[in-house]
Write a protein that holds these residues in place. Sequence first.
Motif, PDB file in Angstrom:
ATOM      1  N   PHE A 142      40.569  41.879  30.258  1.00 16.64           N
ATOM      2  CA  PHE A 142      40.987  42.480  31.521  1.00 16.64           C
ATOM      3  C   PHE A 142      40.839  41.512  32.689  1.00 16.64           C
ATOM      4  O   PHE A 142      41.294  41.822  33.801  1.00 16.64           O
ATOM      5  N   VAL A 143      40.237  40.353  32.453  1.00 12.89           N
ATOM      6  CA  VAL A 143      40.258  39.294  33.458  1.00 12.89           C
ATOM      7  C   VAL A 143      41.692  38.856  33.723  1.00 12.89           C
ATOM      8  O   VAL A 143      42.062  38.538  34.866  1.00 12.89           O
ATOM      9  N   ILE A 167      39.572  33.311  24.880  1.00 14.19           N
ATOM     10  CA  ILE A 167      38.686  32.936  25.981  1.00 14.19           C
ATOM     11  C   ILE A 167      39.392  31.934  26.894  1.00 14.19           C
ATOM     12  O   ILE A 167      39.291  32.015  28.128  1.00 14.19           O
ATOM     13  N   GLU A 168      40.110  31.001  26.294  1.00 19.49           N
ATOM     14  CA  GLU A 168      40.871  30.018  27.066  1.00 19.49           C
ATOM     15  C   GLU A 168      41.903  30.701  27.956  1.00 19.49           C
ATOM     16  O   GLU A 168      42.106  30.305  29.106  1.00 19.49           O
ATOM     17  N   MET A 169      42.542  31.754  27.452  1.00 19.71           N
ATOM     18  CA  MET A 169      43.528  32.482  28.242  1.00 19.71           C
ATOM     19  C   MET A 169      42.882  33.122  29.461  1.00 19.71           C
ATOM     20  O   MET A 169      43.435  33.064  30.571  1.00 19.71           O
ATOM     21  N   ALA A 170      41.714  33.749  29.280  1.00 20.02           N
ATOM     22  CA  ALA A 170      41.038  34.382  30.412  1.00 20.02           C
ATOM     23  C   ALA A 170      40.612  33.350  31.452  1.00 20.02           C
ATOM     24  O   ALA A 170      40.758  33.574  32.664  1.00 20.02           O
ATOM     25  N   LEU A 171      40.092  32.209  30.995  1.00 25.07           N
ATOM     26  CA  LEU A 171      39.677  31.160  31.933  1.00 25.07           C
ATOM     27  C   LEU A 171      40.880  30.575  32.676  1.00 25.07           C
ATOM     28  O   LEU A 171      40.801  30.297  33.882  1.00 25.07           O
ATOM     29  N   CYS A 172      41.989  30.394  31.972  1.00 24.46           N
ATOM     30  CA  CYS A 172      43.201  29.877  32.617  1.00 24.46           C
ATOM     31  C   CYS A 172      43.724  30.859  33.663  1.00 24.46           C
ATOM     32  O   CYS A 172      44.163  30.453  34.749  1.00 24.46           O
ATOM     33  N   SER A 173      43.696  32.148  33.342  1.00 29.14           N
ATOM     34  CA  SER A 173      44.174  33.154  34.287  1.00 29.14           C
ATOM     35  C   SER A 173      43.301  33.182  35.533  1.00 29.14           C
ATOM     36  O   SER A 173      43.811  33.284  36.659  1.00 29.14           O
ATOM     37  N   LEU A 174      42.000  33.084  35.341  1.00 27.65           N
ATOM     38  CA  LEU A 174      41.088  33.081  36.479  1.00 27.65           C
ATOM     39  C   LEU A 174      41.279  31.831  37.329  1.00 27.65           C
ATOM     40  O   LEU A 174      41.264  31.890  38.566  1.00 27.65           O
ATOM     41  N   ASP A 182      44.396  40.786  33.460  1.00 22.80           N
ATOM     42  CA  ASP A 182      45.020  41.839  34.258  1.00 22.80           C
ATOM     43  C   ASP A 182      44.608  41.727  35.725  1.00 22.80           C
ATOM     44  O   ASP A 182      45.442  41.831  36.638  1.00 22.80           O
ATOM     45  N   TRP A 183      43.302  41.540  35.932  1.00 25.83           N
ATOM     46  CA  TRP A 183      42.785  41.440  37.292  1.00 25.83           C
ATOM     47  C   TRP A 183      43.371  40.230  38.012  1.00 25.83           C
ATOM     48  O   TRP A 183      43.739  40.315  39.184  1.00 25.83           O
ATOM     49  N   SER A 184      43.450  39.103  37.331  1.00 29.37           N
ATOM     50  CA  SER A 184      43.998  37.889  37.939  1.00 29.37           C
ATOM     51  C   SER A 184      45.451  38.088  38.325  1.00 29.37           C
ATOM     52  O   SER A 184      45.886  37.695  39.423  1.00 29.37           O
ATOM     53  N   LEU A 185      46.233  38.703  37.429  1.00 30.89           N
ATOM     54  CA  LEU A 185      47.644  38.950  37.729  1.00 30.89           C
ATOM     55  C   LEU A 185      47.776  39.876  38.937  1.00 30.89           C
ATOM     56  O   LEU A 185      48.603  39.648  39.831  1.00 30.89           O
ATOM     57  N   TYR A 186      46.966  40.923  38.979  1.00 29.25           N
ATOM     58  CA  TYR A 186      47.013  41.865  40.098  1.00 29.25           C
ATOM     59  C   TYR A 186      46.660  41.183  41.408  1.00 29.25           C
ATOM     60  O   TYR A 186      47.344  41.376  42.431  1.00 29.25           O
ATOM     61  N   ARG A 187      45.609  40.369  41.413  1.00 28.48           N
ATOM     62  CA  ARG A 187      45.183  39.713  42.648  1.00 28.48           C
ATOM     63  C   ARG A 187      46.230  38.701  43.144  1.00 28.48           C
ATOM     64  O   ARG A 187      46.453  38.555  44.346  1.00 28.48           O
ATOM     65  N   ILE A 188      46.864  38.003  42.209  1.00 35.14           N
ATOM     66  CA  ILE A 188      47.915  37.055  42.608  1.00 35.14           C
ATOM     67  C   ILE A 188      49.078  37.801  43.248  1.00 35.14           C
ATOM     68  O   ILE A 188      49.617  37.382  44.282  1.00 35.14           O
ATOM     69  N   CYS A 189      49.473  38.907  42.639  1.00 37.39           N
ATOM     70  CA  CYS A 189      50.572  39.697  43.201  1.00 37.39           C
ATOM     71  C   CYS A 189      50.215  40.219  44.588  1.00 37.39           C
ATOM     72  O   CYS A 189      51.061  40.215  45.503  1.00 37.39           O
ATOM     73  N   ARG A 190      48.994  40.670  44.771  1.00 35.89           N
ATOM     74  CA  ARG A 190      48.577  41.168  46.076  1.00 35.89           C
ATOM     75  C   ARG A 190      48.569  40.047  47.115  1.00 35.89           C
ATOM     76  O   ARG A 190      48.954  40.252  48.267  1.00 35.89           O
TER      77      ARG A 190
END
Length: 676
Positions: free
Chosen positions: A119-120, A161-168, A122-130
């Motif tokens: 869900f990191v 884990i790499e995907m979550a770190l990249c998104s963040l 999801d959160w990253s995508l949401y924050r970028i859109c905002r």
Amino acid sequence: MQFQSIKPKDPSLVSYFILSFLRIVLVFVPQLGYIHPDEFFQSVEVVAGDEYGLEVTRTWEFNTTFPIRSMAITYFGLKVPFSLLRFASMYSNYYLGINLRGSYVTLVFPRLLMVALSFVNDWSLYRICRSYGLQYQFRLLTLASSYVMLVYATHTFSNSIEMALCSLLLYTVSDCMIHSNTVIYQREFLEEKYRKAQRTVEKVRFYKLKMSLPSHSLNRCVLMATLCVAGVFNRPTFLLFGMPLVFHWLLRGMGTKTVSFADFNLRIMIFVLSAIPSLVLFIVIDSIYYGYLTMAEIERQEIGINNFVVTPVNFIRYNIIAENTAQHGVHPLYTHVLVNVPLLYNVLGVLAIFSLLFMIYRFATNDYTSLPRAQSFVGLMLSAIFFPIISLSLINHQEARFLIPITVPLVLLHAPKLQVGLSSSYPFKVPSRFKDFLYHNLLCPAVSPKYLLKIWYTANVILTLFYGFLHQGGVYQLAEYFSRQVDVRSSNVHIHLVTSHIYSVPQCFVGLPSTETLLVNPDNGQKYRRTKQFFLYEYGSLELEQLYRKLKLLVDVCEMRSISANQRYRLYLAIPSSLSERLNDIFQNRSTAALIKHSQVRVFYPHLSIEAMPQVFGQHPCGINTDVDELDDTCPIYALEDEQNPFSVGRLLKQFSSVAHQFGLILYRIEVRRIK
């Protein structure tokens, strides 16, 4: 995760929350699918062996002489939670009789941690859109409906884990970019007003306003450096995913009056210095884990360069040699672009590839005004997607899971096209009949959403079922079965399991105590080790004739030991049920009295091995006992047969039964054929 200003009645968001709940539910079901051995043997297998003292298989990547896998992320992400689980299990087992160390918990508990980490994204995508004023509702729905999130992100891959770190990291860079652009614009505006001001009072006011602007040049430098170090130690390929993001962070504001090349160099220097604390921490953790650095050496202050190991350097040294990566499979250079991207993202991946080709076409035709700027949001997303794809394509070993960190930027950039179409306006400068046909039948908003969304959802449902439940689905069930068959309190019976045409069996799910641990008898103080009871022989995709000879040899050895040492044994064979009839033929064609026989014990459904694909067309007697009470009754549905009518009910049922029974993992008991 907090979503601000969300309208609960938005249909896209309602669907998103349903799919998010489904993502959690699928962890508890659980998903029996087994995508790749690395999801267990690079994480759960190692941690469960260390923490619970289980008999496990430690792969060559964790060899202490040349370790290439860091345990720093795994230590905090799995080892500490497993320690807490072990502590809780003592009380739950004592007071409630609930064992929290069984096969089910060992499978589900790490995946529950992974789904929380997912869900990191999801959160990253949401924050970028905002931050950029983008519509986040449909983008979140697209992300949640992807089987990459439902399956890959919830399995214990280092890639997840790499995907979550990249998104963040992507969110951090995106936020820094828009913050810097805002501050630079305001600073230049106030400087212009300051120069044009005639009165001293106005100059003072503009000067104070300019000085009150927040700093932006080194924003979140420590956080970004720490994320990059963690990402590289988790998987050194993070260098390829993080490099374009860090470059955009360094490049913020370049070309304006307030940001110079000196700022660029200063950012590089501070970024490198900020990475040192986390770098030292990760190196020390790995060095202690692999035994290069001990507490006694620290106390005596006898520390040298040989007391430290840098696992990412070992990883790069190993993978930079083409012969080493070739041992794991050689793929053409186009595999990522033409196979793995469409496999992971179907129509969304195809849209991304065609969008890149269209931009290359515009560049070749000198249409530079239509191309995104290097420091823009689109430029950031494009580099986050295609720089790692192109870089990883230069490596001869290419797997689809290597690309999942591009999920969030791909969804951010191209998800709206699934809803509104490929092109909102006529994209061609010079019209023609072919271009008109292409636009009106494929690209225009009135046509493309009708089929794009259907393809997207259908493909993701099918791939979720395939990778989440069908692919190698019998392997975990097989391990869980033997966890109930082996009695750790008695060593009178040795169990031998032979497997072929399936992935490696994670022994952590069998749950046997390690035979390498040195124990002490409390009565007499004598040291001893447990006797090995479970023996696993994995033969990959060995030809069945050779497999039979291996079984015959193993039976001979076990029989000799049973006579000489009075050691009882049970020998089993596990193969995909699609090979059952061929195996039956091999056993039946042996006519001498000293040969072996096989009897079915159980079939685990569903299971599909790519190494032994079911025979869909043609007659394939399943050779599997389907009646529990009458084990000699093999596929009784075959009695319904009408040779004259190929479309009769009996014949169709026969064909369906033949295909259905091939989607299983069959377990045989192998014994000596005794002479009466």
